[in-house]
Write a protein that holds these residues in place. Structure first.
Motif, PDB file in Angstrom:
ATOM      1  N   GLU A  55       0.846  -1.206   0.000  1.00 56.76           N
ATOM      2  CA  GLU A  55       0.000   0.000   0.000  1.00 56.76           C
ATOM      3  C   GLU A  55       0.876   1.249   0.000  1.00 56.76           C
ATOM      4  N   PRO A  56       0.403   2.304  -0.655  1.00 54.31           N
ATOM      5  CA  PRO A  56       1.228   3.522  -0.717  1.00 54.31           C
ATOM      6  C   PRO A  56       1.296   4.230   0.634  1.00 54.31           C
ATOM      7  N   PHE A  57       2.387   5.001   0.800  1.00 62.46           N
ATOM      8  CA  PHE A  57       2.471   5.854   2.003  1.00 62.46           C
ATOM      9  C   PHE A  57       1.271   6.786   2.036  1.00 62.46           C
ATOM     10  N   PRO A  58       0.773   7.115   3.235  1.00 66.32           N
ATOM     11  CA  PRO A  58      -0.210   8.211   3.311  1.00 66.32           C
ATOM     12  C   PRO A  58       0.444   9.487   2.781  1.00 66.32           C
ATOM     13  N   PRO A  59      -0.287  10.307   2.057  1.00 65.21           N
ATOM     14  CA  PRO A  59       0.310  11.539   1.517  1.00 65.21           C
ATOM     15  C   PRO A  59       0.833  12.418   2.643  1.00 65.21           C
ATOM     16  N   PHE A  60       1.910  13.148   2.350  1.00 67.52           N
ATOM     17  CA  PHE A  60       2.476  14.068   3.335  1.00 67.52           C
ATOM     18  C   PHE A  60       1.728  15.393   3.272  1.00 67.52           C
ATOM     19  N   ASP A  61       1.362  15.903   4.434  1.00 71.33           N
ATOM     20  CA  ASP A  61       0.626  17.172   4.501  1.00 71.33           C
ATOM     21  C   ASP A  61       1.617  18.339   4.543  1.00 71.33           C
ATOM     22  N   ARG A  62       1.738  19.035   3.430  1.00 70.07           N
ATOM     23  CA  ARG A  62       2.732  20.099   3.335  1.00 70.07           C
ATOM     24  C   ARG A  62       2.306  21.400   4.010  1.00 70.07           C
ATOM     25  N   VAL A  63       1.086  21.492   4.469  1.00 69.55           N
ATOM     26  CA  VAL A  63       0.655  22.732   5.127  1.00 69.55           C
ATOM     27  C   VAL A  63       0.277  22.523   6.591  1.00 69.55           C
ATOM     28  N   ALA A  64       0.580  21.333   7.117  1.00 71.35           N
ATOM     29  CA  ALA A  64       0.200  21.025   8.507  1.00 71.35           C
ATOM     30  C   ALA A  64       0.782  22.029   9.496  1.00 71.35           C
ATOM     31  N   MET A  65       1.985  22.556   9.163  1.00 73.26           N
ATOM     32  CA  MET A  65       2.655  23.406  10.159  1.00 73.26           C
ATOM     33  C   MET A  65       1.961  24.744  10.349  1.00 73.26           C
ATOM     34  N   PHE A  66       1.157  25.167   9.351  1.00 71.71           N
ATOM     35  CA  PHE A  66       0.465  26.441   9.544  1.00 71.71           C
ATOM     36  C   PHE A  66      -0.520  26.314  10.705  1.00 71.71           C
ATOM     37  N   ARG A  67      -1.080  25.141  10.873  1.00 71.70           N
ATOM     38  CA  ARG A  67      -2.001  24.883  11.990  1.00 71.70           C
ATOM     39  C   ARG A  67      -1.207  24.538  13.254  1.00 71.70           C
ATOM     40  N   ASP A  68      -0.254  23.617  13.126  1.00 72.42           N
ATOM     41  CA  ASP A  68       0.418  23.083  14.314  1.00 72.42           C
ATOM     42  C   ASP A  68       1.338  24.098  14.998  1.00 72.42           C
ATOM     43  N   SER A  69       1.906  25.033  14.221  1.00 71.67           N
ATOM     44  CA  SER A  69       2.860  25.978  14.806  1.00 71.67           C
ATOM     45  C   SER A  69       2.165  27.198  15.406  1.00 71.67           C
ATOM     46  N   ALA A  70       0.872  27.328  15.177  1.00 70.96           N
ATOM     47  CA  ALA A  70       0.172  28.543  15.607  1.00 70.96           C
ATOM     48  C   ALA A  70       0.360  28.776  17.100  1.00 70.96           C
ATOM     49  N   GLY A  71       0.751  29.985  17.453  1.00 69.40           N
ATOM     50  CA  GLY A  71       0.881  30.367  18.856  1.00 69.40           C
ATOM     51  C   GLY A  71       2.177  29.933  19.506  1.00 69.40           C
ATOM     52  N   LYS A  72       3.008  29.188  18.772  1.00 71.41           N
ATOM     53  CA  LYS A  72       4.264  28.744  19.375  1.00 71.41           C
ATOM     54  C   LYS A  72       5.391  29.706  19.020  1.00 71.41           C
ATOM     55  N   SER A  73       6.410  29.724  19.880  1.00 67.54           N
ATOM     56  CA  SER A  73       7.603  30.525  19.575  1.00 67.54           C
ATOM     57  C   SER A  73       8.594  29.658  18.800  1.00 67.54           C
ATOM     58  N   LEU A  74       9.527  30.311  18.123  1.00 65.94           N
ATOM     59  CA  LEU A  74      10.550  29.559  17.401  1.00 65.94           C
ATOM     60  C   LEU A  74      11.368  28.708  18.378  1.00 65.94           C
ATOM     61  N   GLY A  75      11.649  29.255  19.565  1.00 65.63           N
ATOM     62  CA  GLY A  75      12.399  28.486  20.554  1.00 65.63           C
ATOM     63  C   GLY A  75      11.683  27.191  20.922  1.00 65.63           C
ATOM     64  N   GLU A  76      10.366  27.280  21.091  1.00 68.19           N
ATOM     65  CA  GLU A  76       9.593  26.073  21.401  1.00 68.19           C
ATOM     66  C   GLU A  76       9.668  25.073  20.257  1.00 68.19           C
ATOM     67  N   LEU A  77       9.547  25.582  19.025  1.00 63.55           N
ATOM     68  CA  LEU A  77       9.593  24.673  17.874  1.00 63.55           C
ATOM     69  C   LEU A  77      10.962  24.012  17.754  1.00 63.55           C
ATOM     70  N   LEU A  78      12.027  24.763  17.985  1.00 61.38           N
ATOM     71  CA  LEU A  78      13.368  24.181  17.876  1.00 61.38           C
ATOM     72  C   LEU A  78      13.592  23.121  18.944  1.00 61.38           C
ATOM     73  N   ASP A  79      13.115  23.405  20.159  1.00 60.56           N
ATOM     74  CA  ASP A  79      13.253  22.406  21.225  1.00 60.56           C
ATOM     75  C   ASP A  79      12.485  21.132  20.865  1.00 60.56           C
ATOM     76  N   LEU A  80      11.277  21.325  20.337  1.00 58.98           N
ATOM     77  CA  LEU A  80      10.453  20.176  19.955  1.00 58.98           C
ATOM     78  C   LEU A  80      11.130  19.392  18.830  1.00 58.98           C
ATOM     79  N   PHE A  81      11.632  20.103  17.831  1.00 56.52           N
ATOM     80  CA  PHE A  81      12.306  19.412  16.724  1.00 56.52           C
ATOM     81  C   PHE A  81      13.511  18.628  17.239  1.00 56.52           C
ATOM     82  N   ALA A  82      14.304  19.226  18.102  1.00 53.53           N
ATOM     83  CA  ALA A  82      15.494  18.545  18.620  1.00 53.53           C
ATOM     84  C   ALA A  82      15.106  17.262  19.353  1.00 53.53           C
ATOM     85  N   ARG A  83      14.020  17.328  20.112  1.00 59.60           N
ATOM     86  CA  ARG A  83      13.577  16.144  20.856  1.00 59.60           C
ATOM     87  C   ARG A  83      13.077  15.059  19.898  1.00 59.60           C
TER      88      ARG A  83
END
Lengths: 163, 163
Positions: A55-83
């Motif tokens: 079965e094919p991979f589920p499609p990747f959502d290229r705009v998910a971050m507009f919703r998921d990043s809302a209200g977060k600071s860059l520092g929070e996002l970098l910490d989350l990415f590192a983890r």
């Protein structure tokens, strides 16, 4: 010395910069990398091992971050990415992949058959490509500020393209 | 987790990669950044404050790293660069520059009059530009490995240019 987080508040004008209305800011790119960590790299690698081309991979959502990043600071996002990246590396190692595993195939929804090796190489190249996008976007914010030095810095000139 | 130094030996084929006979490898770029730290950014900033436009900056040696980096490992160069950059930031802060200082002028041997503000902006843009060069060079080493994903990664295609 400054820690990574210390420098961020002052640089907001830079990390929210974009090269055009349809282009992503560095802030948005980090959100995109987070979404890839959650839904693409390890999940698709595990799917290749589990179901192969069935079965094919589920499609990747290229705009998910507009919703998921809302209200977060860059520092929070970098910490989350590192983890998340740390966790991904742990999961990748736990797979104990062999050279034969790297030849196993999955099915991309648009590209068709792909190997696990190609998928993992793309993970790396995708990182590099977005680092390039981030530094280009930030650098062009300094196109005026460097004055005559633009002559030595082709990256700062919009006509240099996007590659 | 891997420390920065741990990953380096395995990646030698990458960090010595170059896009053509006249192009710099990531290893050489780090040597170039080290030479800039020693002879360009802080020394020229101090020269602007000390002599203004009265005499031009000494020319920057663009090939010094071929000599200075000989026999060193990338790990050694990165450690050295990190130390020199820390020292530069300390020296920059100790200058306690004012907005008026940023308007002070020096004389570039090729570009003519430049302000201290332009010089400091160029320091940042120069970093970003070489990060871009490094990730492009490394990414293109994966042009084959990613298989069909090259369709989504224009950076990996040589015709995308160098900017």
């Amino acid at each position: 010395m400054l820690g990574p987080g210390d420098a961020i508040p002052a640089a907001r004008v830079w990390t929210d910069a974009r090269e055009g209305p349809e282009r992503w800011s560095p802030f948005e790119v980090v959100g995109h990398l987070i979404h890839g960590e959650r839904t693409d790299w390890i999940p698709r690698a595990e799917m290749i091992l589990r179901v192969g081309e069935a079965e094919p991979f589920p499609p990747f959502d290229r705009v998910a971050m507009f919703r998921d990043s809302a209200g977060k600071s860059l520092g929070e996002l970098l910490d989350l990415f590192a983890r998340l990246r740390s966790e991904s590396v742990v999961r990748l190692r736990a797979m104990a992949l062999t050279p034969a595993d790297l030849e196993r195939r999955g099915r991309h929804p648009e590209l068709g058959p792909v190997t696990l090796g190609q998928h993992l190489a793309t993970w790396v190249a995708h990182d590099l490509s977005h680092i390039r996008q981030i530094v280009r976007t930030m650098g062009r914010e300094y196109a005026e500020a460097v004055g005559p030095w633009t002559a030595y810095l082709p990256m700062l000139r919009p006509e240099a393209g996007e590659a």
